[in-house]
Motif scaffolding. Structure first.
Motif, PDB file in Angstrom:
ATOM      1  N   LYS A 144       0.837  -1.189   0.000  1.00 16.01           N
ATOM      2  CA  LYS A 144       0.000   0.000   0.000  1.00 16.01           C
ATOM      3  C   LYS A 144       0.871   1.237   0.000  1.00 16.01           C
ATOM      4  O   LYS A 144       1.850   1.319   0.746  1.00 16.01           O
ATOM      5  CB  LYS A 144      -0.912   0.000   1.247  1.00 16.01           C
ATOM      6  CG  LYS A 144      -1.905   1.149   1.296  1.00 16.01           C
ATOM      7  CD  LYS A 144      -2.827   1.007   2.497  1.00 16.01           C
ATOM      8  CE  LYS A 144      -3.868   2.107   2.536  1.00 16.01           C
ATOM      9  NZ  LYS A 144      -4.786   1.961   3.675  1.00 16.01           N
ATOM     10  N   GLU A 145       0.532   2.190  -0.848  1.00 20.07           N
ATOM     11  CA  GLU A 145       1.277   3.438  -0.903  1.00 20.07           C
ATOM     12  C   GLU A 145       0.657   4.446   0.061  1.00 20.07           C
ATOM     13  O   GLU A 145      -0.570   4.513   0.200  1.00 20.07           O
ATOM     14  CB  GLU A 145       1.282   4.005  -2.320  1.00 20.07           C
ATOM     15  CG  GLU A 145       2.017   3.124  -3.322  1.00 20.07           C
ATOM     16  CD  GLU A 145       2.076   3.749  -4.696  1.00 20.07           C
ATOM     17  OE1 GLU A 145       1.573   4.882  -4.869  1.00 20.07           O
ATOM     18  OE2 GLU A 145       2.632   3.103  -5.614  1.00 20.07           O
ATOM     19  N   PHE A 146       1.498   5.219   0.702  1.00 20.59           N
ATOM     20  CA  PHE A 146       1.042   6.218   1.666  1.00 20.59           C
ATOM     21  C   PHE A 146       1.501   7.602   1.257  1.00 20.59           C
ATOM     22  O   PHE A 146       2.649   7.781   0.841  1.00 20.59           O
ATOM     23  CB  PHE A 146       1.580   5.899   3.067  1.00 20.59           C
ATOM     24  CG  PHE A 146       1.040   4.629   3.670  1.00 20.59           C
ATOM     25  CD1 PHE A 146      -0.149   4.646   4.383  1.00 20.59           C
ATOM     26  CD2 PHE A 146       1.716   3.429   3.508  1.00 20.59           C
ATOM     27  CE1 PHE A 146      -0.662   3.479   4.930  1.00 20.59           C
ATOM     28  CE2 PHE A 146       1.213   2.259   4.060  1.00 20.59           C
ATOM     29  CZ  PHE A 146       0.022   2.280   4.763  1.00 20.59           C
ATOM     30  N   GLN A 147       0.592   8.556   1.399  1.00 24.65           N
ATOM     31  CA  GLN A 147       0.979   9.947   1.224  1.00 24.65           C
ATOM     32  C   GLN A 147       1.868  10.366   2.390  1.00 24.65           C
ATOM     33  O   GLN A 147       1.831   9.772   3.464  1.00 24.65           O
ATOM     34  CB  GLN A 147      -0.261  10.848   1.178  1.00 24.65           C
ATOM     35  CG  GLN A 147      -1.144  10.628  -0.028  1.00 24.65           C
ATOM     36  CD  GLN A 147      -2.354  11.559  -0.024  1.00 24.65           C
ATOM     37  OE1 GLN A 147      -2.647  12.214   0.980  1.00 24.65           O
ATOM     38  NE2 GLN A 147      -3.057  11.619  -1.130  1.00 24.65           N
ATOM     39  N   SER A 148       2.643  11.413   2.164  1.00 26.69           N
ATOM     40  CA  SER A 148       3.511  11.912   3.218  1.00 26.69           C
ATOM     41  C   SER A 148       2.687  12.374   4.417  1.00 26.69           C
ATOM     42  O   SER A 148       1.695  13.101   4.266  1.00 26.69           O
ATOM     43  CB  SER A 148       4.352  13.081   2.704  1.00 26.69           C
ATOM     44  OG  SER A 148       5.017  13.720   3.770  1.00 26.69           O
ATOM     45  N   ILE A 149       3.089  11.930   5.606  1.00 24.36           N
ATOM     46  CA  ILE A 149       2.408  12.370   6.821  1.00 24.36           C
ATOM     47  C   ILE A 149       2.500  13.881   6.972  1.00 24.36           C
ATOM     48  O   ILE A 149       1.574  14.527   7.491  1.00 24.36           O
ATOM     49  CB  ILE A 149       3.010  11.656   8.052  1.00 24.36           C
ATOM     50  CG1 ILE A 149       2.665  10.161   8.025  1.00 24.36           C
ATOM     51  CG2 ILE A 149       2.502  12.281   9.351  1.00 24.36           C
ATOM     52  CD1 ILE A 149       1.184   9.862   8.114  1.00 24.36           C
ATOM     53  N   GLU A 202       2.149  16.064   4.827  1.00 23.99           N
ATOM     54  CA  GLU A 202       1.085  16.705   4.070  1.00 23.99           C
ATOM     55  C   GLU A 202      -0.289  16.513   4.708  1.00 23.99           C
ATOM     56  O   GLU A 202      -1.245  17.169   4.326  1.00 23.99           O
ATOM     57  CB  GLU A 202       1.071  16.157   2.641  1.00 23.99           C
ATOM     58  CG  GLU A 202       2.336  16.435   1.860  1.00 23.99           C
ATOM     59  CD  GLU A 202       2.303  15.811   0.490  1.00 23.99           C
ATOM     60  OE1 GLU A 202       1.255  15.227   0.124  1.00 23.99           O
ATOM     61  OE2 GLU A 202       3.316  15.898  -0.232  1.00 23.99           O
ATOM     62  N   ARG A 203      -0.375  15.601   5.680  1.00 24.83           N
ATOM     63  CA  ARG A 203      -1.678  15.229   6.239  1.00 24.83           C
ATOM     64  C   ARG A 203      -1.798  15.552   7.733  1.00 24.83           C
ATOM     65  O   ARG A 203      -2.866  15.365   8.300  1.00 24.83           O
ATOM     66  CB  ARG A 203      -1.897  13.724   6.039  1.00 24.83           C
ATOM     67  CG  ARG A 203      -1.820  13.291   4.587  1.00 24.83           C
ATOM     68  CD  ARG A 203      -1.886  11.772   4.447  1.00 24.83           C
ATOM     69  NE  ARG A 203      -3.135  11.237   4.954  1.00 24.83           N
ATOM     70  CZ  ARG A 203      -3.345   9.950   5.183  1.00 24.83           C
ATOM     71  NH1 ARG A 203      -2.370   9.069   4.968  1.00 24.83           N
ATOM     72  NH2 ARG A 203      -4.489   9.534   5.655  1.00 24.83           N
ATOM     73  N   PHE A 204      -0.721  16.018   8.335  1.00 21.74           N
ATOM     74  CA  PHE A 204      -0.706  16.137   9.791  1.00 21.74           C
ATOM     75  C   PHE A 204      -0.006  17.438  10.169  1.00 21.74           C
ATOM     76  O   PHE A 204       1.125  17.687   9.764  1.00 21.74           O
ATOM     77  CB  PHE A 204       0.044  14.922  10.360  1.00 21.74           C
ATOM     78  CG  PHE A 204       0.111  14.861  11.868  1.00 21.74           C
ATOM     79  CD1 PHE A 204      -0.947  15.269  12.662  1.00 21.74           C
ATOM     80  CD2 PHE A 204       1.265  14.397  12.489  1.00 21.74           C
ATOM     81  CE1 PHE A 204      -0.881  15.195  14.045  1.00 21.74           C
ATOM     82  CE2 PHE A 204       1.338  14.318  13.876  1.00 21.74           C
ATOM     83  CZ  PHE A 204       0.265  14.717  14.641  1.00 21.74           C
ATOM     84  N   LYS A 205      -0.689  18.273  10.944  1.00 26.13           N
ATOM     85  CA  LYS A 205      -0.119  19.527  11.422  1.00 26.13           C
ATOM     86  C   LYS A 205      -0.127  19.539  12.934  1.00 26.13           C
ATOM     87  O   LYS A 205      -1.061  19.074  13.562  1.00 26.13           O
ATOM     88  CB  LYS A 205      -0.908  20.725  10.885  1.00 26.13           C
ATOM     89  CG  LYS A 205      -0.866  20.892   9.364  1.00 26.13           C
ATOM     90  CD  LYS A 205      -1.596  22.145   8.930  1.00 26.13           C
ATOM     91  CE  LYS A 205      -1.614  22.267   7.416  1.00 26.13           C
ATOM     92  NZ  LYS A 205      -0.250  22.462   6.857  1.00 26.13           N
TER      93      LYS A 205
END
Length: 202
Positions: free
Chosen positions: A189-194, A196-199
């Motif tokens: 499974k490919e994951f987007q960069s954390i 880009e998804r988490f602040k």
């Protein structure tokens, strides 16, 4: 409480959509029922509404659901294109059982009447609660060695499901979760960069 074989976050990482499953189980039907009962009881709900409803189909009832679904799909999918759909239905039938997830709309309507300020929000809250229940069940099945996937064949099968299994008219079908012992693992499974998804703000 049933004993688990994995810690929670291992199960979170390992939980995937499994389509290659078999009619095998490492635990008893009673343990499966207990797993589902605990998920239903302890899943969070807005205003403690407890609006989630679950139906467990095992054995011939499990097979019957996917026969019904296949028949309904044959009404809308051209025969010349039906091969992949038939294979998918057969894959689900090969599983050990299916969990049906419902929301009781009578509970939602009651809350709308009791709290008119939030009336337009309760359908959203209901879906959020169901999503959490579905995830708890999915992860718990993973912990017990099952593979599962989440399917959505409503409203095609709603009427048949309600009639065959005597489902109350206020129960709205939201999802179907076929499960069984995995016979093949899903691909990577490919994951987007954390980032880009988490602040985080401190």
């Amino acid at each position: 409480m049933i004993q688990t074989k994995q810690d929670f976050f291992t199960a979170v990482k390992e939980r995937r959509s499994y389509y290659a499953i078999s009619k095998e189980s490492d635990i008893s039907d009673q343990q499966i029922e207990e797993l589902l009962a605990n998920a239903i009881k302890y899943a969070p709900t807005s205003f403690n509404s407890q609006s989630g409803r679950v139906v467990l189909l095992l054995g011939e009832n499990h097979d019957k659901l996917w026969n019904i679904t296949e028949a309904a799909l044959r009404e809308i999918v051209p025969e010349e294109n039906f091969g992949p759909t038939a294979q998918k239905m057969e894959g689900f039938r090969k599983g050990y059982g299916t969990v049906l997830f419902f929301e009781d709309l009578s509970v939602v309507k009651s809350l709308q009447e009791q709290f008119p300020t939030y009336a337009d929000k309760f359908p959203d809250y209901s879906l959020q609660s169901s999503g959490m229940l579905q995830y708890i069940v999915w992860t718990a099945l993973e912990i017990e060695g099952f593979g599962a996937s989440l399917q959505h064949y409503q409203p095609l099968i709603d009427e048949a499901v309600q009639k065959i299994w005597g489902i109350p008219s206020d129960w709205k079908l939201l999802a179907q979760m076929p499960f069984g012992k995995p016979t093949a693992h899903p691909g990577e499974k490919e994951f987007q960069s954390i980032k880009e998804r988490f602040k985080v703000f401190k």
